[in-house]
Design an enzyme around this catalytic site. Structure first.
Site, mmCIF file in Angstrom:
data_model
loop_
_atom_site.group_PDB
_atom_site.id
_atom_site.type_symbol
_atom_site.label_atom_id
_atom_site.label_comp_id
_atom_site.label_asym_id
_atom_site.label_seq_id
_atom_site.Cartn_x
_atom_site.Cartn_y
_atom_site.Cartn_z
ATOM 1 C CD GLU A 1 32.864 27.228 48.112
ATOM 2 O OE1 GLU A 1 33.601 26.391 47.573
ATOM 3 O OE2 GLU A 1 33.283 28.103 48.888
ATOM 4 C CG HIS B 1 10.077 20.386 68.971
ATOM 5 N ND1 HIS B 1 9.048 20.347 69.878
ATOM 6 C CD2 HIS B 1 10.149 19.137 68.449
ATOM 7 C CE1 HIS B 1 8.542 19.131 69.926
ATOM 8 N NE2 HIS B 1 9.193 18.364 69.074
ATOM 9 C CE LYS C 1 39.741 32.675 49.700
ATOM 10 N NZ LYS C 1 40.378 31.460 49.164
#
Lengths: 421, 421
Positions: free
Chosen positions: B280, B301, B412
């Site tokens: 952010e 792995h 938003k």
């Protein structure tokens, strides 16, 4: 039903002509895969899985379910990620909090703190073990196996302990096979020609799944459906080929990071399985798309800013589940100003995804949406096979061998030398 | 002690001359930060934290510890990641399995399945809530708050429920403040000038930490030490400045992905906090280093192959803890051929890290190693402040505003519109 592609978040970024131009490469890769794989290995596994092995797995799982309080799955990488993914996605990340029988994964790290916590969870409990390793030569699981086998032998004595140890390993060779034979542990097979990251639909994944109460016949049924459908259909009706085409097109125009997005916290470990599959299959010879993951809406408040505004490196692949198994009414005084009258959580979750994808497309971030009808055993099996096939084809189109991992060997050699010093 | 940089994995990739050339930019950014931040906000918080607020947090935590079976922290992004990081790293990812008092995080997703599982964990339990939101206008936490407040009110009645609800919000304005005042909920403050991702060392993080038995005075003590040391020291004695310099040098030569590596599974949520902070703060204006994370040896792995062999995009930042709090002897028959005679797990874990970093440097993957003496409250506070400062300076050197998040607003707005339809 199974996996369906929605291209509304990608059609602005890849033209039909581009798809036409890459189609021959993708179809060739599919043909190469068929030829290289022949009739053996993970490629035909769902159709040819030994029904006796399946029966034996179900029987062992019944015994463990009936007798154990704690079941410890010891394995690393491909020897644990698929089973963990299934248990969390199909049962829940709250599985251990809700279940009488607790399942812990060990041998997937070298943390004394982690191991001592798992050991503490075994106190005064009836404990069963499943050690998963093809060779018995991998440090982490063998180290953990040593510790938990000691624990069992101290608790029950050597003979009783041996009845509580299940070994999943190579059929014909290896350290672990020898130990199993010497001690009379019951055994399941990792087929010789199936690599770790393609092994989830063998006993490797199926035994822990069955112990968690997952219907492994349905898992295999889903995988079989995927195997038949995705072998039969040609480009562009074949979603595994289209997905491989999209990924390679995006990579060639500079998209180097793929964020796999789920809409449920239970999806977290499935994404870990995905990351390993693609990272080990594609990340070599200076090539590859970096596979990473997030959960929306959680990560819209974390990685969202970066995905939206950081430039041209990222595309996202979203697993969109059409029908929720659990839903809930969201209404309350606390959210009256959001305009959510009579909405359910699953509806809201979908709208937030829709909003995010619209914002991402506007910001030139492509989204590949993979739709599945529901979260259940069949769809899990289908999705696993879908990604295995799409990954192998993607890697072949990229021009790398999907089935080796030279970089893992490189660090293992350095480490082995340091450990011997 | 606190954070010390080891440059052996980076000195092959960044020359002294490069560091000299970037130093003026980094020092300027540090000066800008001092000036812009003035005496307020997170920057001086550890030195100026209100001791009455700290006392009140400790008192509330005592009450919750004494009375609650279940404590639900409701918040998303910066309103939950720091506390979760502290509880898992300082206590354990097994915290709930070992503790009488269970702590669950909610309001950080829109999953009906997740919420219904947390609700099930509340059955027949004494439940306390902490809702964390500066405005009370964020969908996820307010939705969850509505659900859990209903649950409490049905269980205890409105008045008794209100005694079990703690609100962490703005001091002077907002929907949540109004609700708290109307209902007589006890309140803690998110200072007006501190953004979510820089808020962990306020009541936002400190109350849940204290409930988990974490010594928050020592956390603040560590942060205060970091604040003093990292304000005082100049380049190149100042690790936060050097780390910011390294990151920007690497970014400018094409390293676009930073993998934060821990050696313990308990580190997982700390890495999630780190990812949000950097994503952010930096991911904007078409810029930024993609922050991602892994746990070694687990991810050797999984992602190891990719990190090693996929080309030039990645560098890793490793949190290397010098002294383990828990250790264990690894010896057993199962690993006799690894040459580990008399080794402890922490020694083996370090050797594996050493082997991996050697292999990575050979493959042209730079490693920045941040050494801390131990995992404890002091070091947690120090490391949080270290990363906050290093992140702000990194972003300023990159040429972006570390303290806004325009991309989050974009999605938003789209979502709000869809929800109102």
């Amino acid at each position: 039903m199974a996996v369906r592609l929605n291209n509304s978040g990608i059609c602005n970024f890849i033209t039909d002509t581009e798809l036409e131009r890459i189609e021959p490469q993708v179809s060739l890769a599919a043909k190469m895969l068929d030829e290289e794989m022949g009739s053996k290995s993970w490629h035909n596994l769902p159709q040819e899985f030994d029904s006796n092995e399946l029966e034996a797995i179900l029987q062992a799982a019944e015994e463990i379910k009936n007798r154990a309080d704690v079941f410890i799955v010891i394995g690393i990488g491909g020897s644990s990620l698929g089973a963990k993914a299934a248990i969390e996605w199909l049962r829940s990340i709250f599985y251990n909090e809700k279940s009488q029988l607790k399942i812990y994964f060990a041998g997937n790290n070298l943390s004394a703190s982690y191991l001592s916590n798992v050991i503490a969870c075994c106190e005064d409990k009836e404990v069963y073990i499943n050690i998963v390793s093809k060779s018995g030569e991998t440090l982490e699981p063998m180290l953990a196996f040593g510790i938990f086998r000691n624990l069992l032998e101290q608790k029950y004595g050597k003979i009783e302990a041996s009845k509580r140890i299940f070994v999943t390993t190579d059929e014909e060779k290896g350290t672990l096979l020898r130990m199993a034979k010497d001690n009379g542990y019951r055994r399941f097979v990792i087929p010789e020609d199936i690599g770790g990251r393609y092994s989830v639909l063998t006993a490797v994944g199926l035994l822990p799944m069955a112990v968690a109460g997952i219907d492994i016949r349905q898992v295999m049924n889903g995988a079989r459906n995927a195997c038949l459908y995705l072998s039969d259909k040609k480009f562009p009706e074949n979603e595994s080929l289209i997905y491989a085409a999209y990924r390679n097109c995006l990579n060639r125009k500079g998209k180097r990071i793929e964020v796999l997005i789920g809409l449920e916290p239970d999806f977290h470990s499935f994404a870990e399985w995905f990351k390993q599959l693609f990272a080990e299959s594609e990340g070599k010879d200076g090539k590859g798309i970096f596979p990473t993951a997030g959960i929306y809406s959680t990560d819209l408040h974390a990685l969202g800013q970066f995905i939206q505004d950081s430039g041209s490196l990222i595309f996202e692949t979203v697993i969109d589940v059409l029908n929720s198994n659990v839903d809930m009414c969201a209404e309350s005084e606390c959210i009256h100003n959001f305009g959510l009258a009579h909405s359910s959580l699953s509806q809201i979750n979908k709208k937030v995804l829709e909003g995010a994808l619209k914002a991402h497309v506007d910001a030139a971030v492509p989204s590949i949406v993979l739709r599945i009808p529901q979260v259940n055993e069949f769809e899990y099996g289908y999705l696993i096979y879908f990604f295995e096939k799409a990954c192998a084809i993607s890697a072949l189109v990229l021009g790398v061998n999907p089935f080796n991992e030279p970089g893992v060997l490189a660090y293992k050699l350095k480490t082995a030398k340091l450990l011997q010093e």
